[in-house]
Write a protein that holds these residues in place. Sequence first.
Motif, short mmCIF file in Angstrom:
data_model
loop_
_atom_site.label_atom_id
_atom_site.label_comp_id
_atom_site.label_asym_id
_atom_site.label_seq_id
_atom_site.Cartn_x
_atom_site.Cartn_y
_atom_site.Cartn_z
N GLN A 74 70.77 61.37 37.89
CA GLN A 74 69.47 61.32 38.54
C GLN A 74 68.53 60.50 37.67
OE1 GLN A 74 67.44 65.08 39.01
NE2 GLN A 74 68.47 65.95 37.24
N PRO A 75 67.57 59.84 38.27
CA PRO A 75 66.73 58.93 37.48
C PRO A 75 65.70 59.66 36.62
CG PRO A 75 66.01 58.93 39.76
CD PRO A 75 67.26 59.78 39.70
N VAL A 76 65.43 59.07 35.48
CA VAL A 76 64.28 59.45 34.67
C VAL A 76 63.13 58.61 35.23
CG1 VAL A 76 63.22 59.30 32.38
CG2 VAL A 76 65.62 59.98 32.61
N THR A 77 62.06 59.24 35.66
CA THR A 77 60.99 58.52 36.36
C THR A 77 59.66 58.52 35.64
OG1 THR A 77 60.49 60.50 37.65
CG2 THR A 77 62.04 58.90 38.62
N ARG A 78 59.64 59.01 34.40
CA ARG A 78 58.37 58.98 33.66
C ARG A 78 58.63 58.95 32.17
NH1 ARG A 78 57.56 63.92 36.58
NH2 ARG A 78 55.87 62.80 37.55
N CYS B 265 69.26 64.18 28.68
CA CYS B 265 68.79 65.35 29.39
C CYS B 265 67.33 65.64 29.08
CB CYS B 265 69.66 66.56 29.04
SG CYS B 265 69.81 66.90 27.28
N SER B 266 66.81 66.66 29.73
CA SER B 266 65.46 67.12 29.44
C SER B 266 65.42 67.61 27.99
CB SER B 266 65.06 68.24 30.40
OG SER B 266 66.00 69.30 30.35
N ALA B 267 64.22 67.68 27.44
CA ALA B 267 64.07 68.06 26.03
C ALA B 267 64.67 69.43 25.74
CB ALA B 267 62.59 68.03 25.64
N ASP B 268 64.70 70.31 26.73
CA ASP B 268 65.27 71.65 26.52
C ASP B 268 66.77 71.70 26.84
OD1 ASP B 268 65.32 71.55 29.30
OD2 ASP B 268 63.90 73.20 29.57
N GLY B 269 67.33 70.58 27.28
CA GLY B 269 68.75 70.53 27.58
C GLY B 269 69.14 71.04 28.95
N GLU B 270 68.18 71.47 29.75
CA GLU B 270 68.49 72.11 31.04
C GLU B 270 68.84 71.11 32.14
OE1 GLU B 270 68.76 75.43 31.64
OE2 GLU B 270 68.55 75.63 29.47
N GLN B 271 68.16 69.97 32.20
CA GLN B 271 68.35 69.02 33.29
C GLN B 271 69.10 67.78 32.77
OE1 GLN B 271 64.66 68.03 35.14
NE2 GLN B 271 65.64 67.14 36.94
N THR B 272 70.15 67.36 33.47
CA THR B 272 70.95 66.21 33.07
C THR B 272 70.60 65.00 33.92
OG1 THR B 272 72.77 67.64 32.38
CG2 THR B 272 73.31 65.32 32.83
N TYR B 273 70.35 63.88 33.24
CA TYR B 273 70.05 62.62 33.92
C TYR B 273 71.25 61.68 33.90
CZ TYR B 273 65.35 64.42 33.55
OH TYR B 273 64.25 65.22 33.65
N ALA B 274 72.01 61.68 32.84
CA ALA B 274 73.21 60.85 32.74
C ALA B 274 74.16 61.52 31.76
CB ALA B 274 72.86 59.45 32.26
N ARG B 275 75.44 61.20 31.91
CA ARG B 275 76.43 61.72 30.98
C ARG B 275 77.51 60.66 30.79
NH1 ARG B 275 78.04 66.80 31.89
NH2 ARG B 275 76.42 67.26 33.38
#
Length: 156
Positions: A80-84, A109-119
């Motif tokens: 999913q895209p990073v948009t900001r 991922c998000s700073a807390d590791g919860e959301q993945t943008y790419a792997r």
Amino acid sequence: MSVEALEAAPAVPYGQLVPVTVHFDDLDALGMLHNSRYPLLVERAWAEFWHARGFGFDGDWAAAGDMCNVIKEMKVSYEQPVTRPGYYAAHLWVERLGRTGLTYGFRLCSADGEQTYARGHRVLVRVDPQALRPTPWSDRAREIAAELLHPEAQAA
């Protein structure tokens, strides 16, 4: 970044989260993180990880030791895209630790590791600076890399 700063990142079940920053100029014309920036952010995170442990490169390949390595393979899957712009993390781990090769896995991922943008994963091969042929990792590098082994990974 110090080892203490890296260890202050949120805990993950394996590997390490390393903080990364997305800047406004990392975004493309559609306002999304440009595809080439994902591997760049991961590369910078790995550099931070190793530099915090005393590994570095100052222009002398003969003295670089374990930092004298080449990329054999890289794969990135965009989820999913990073948009900001803002603060994110690279989740880093080792999938395979061989005698001369190292495969590491990563997630942006998000700073807390919860959301993945790419792997993805990347295969490195340590090389002798004169012969440019594979050469074994040092015991110290192997010990540090082993700390990041994924629970299902194996060290050779």
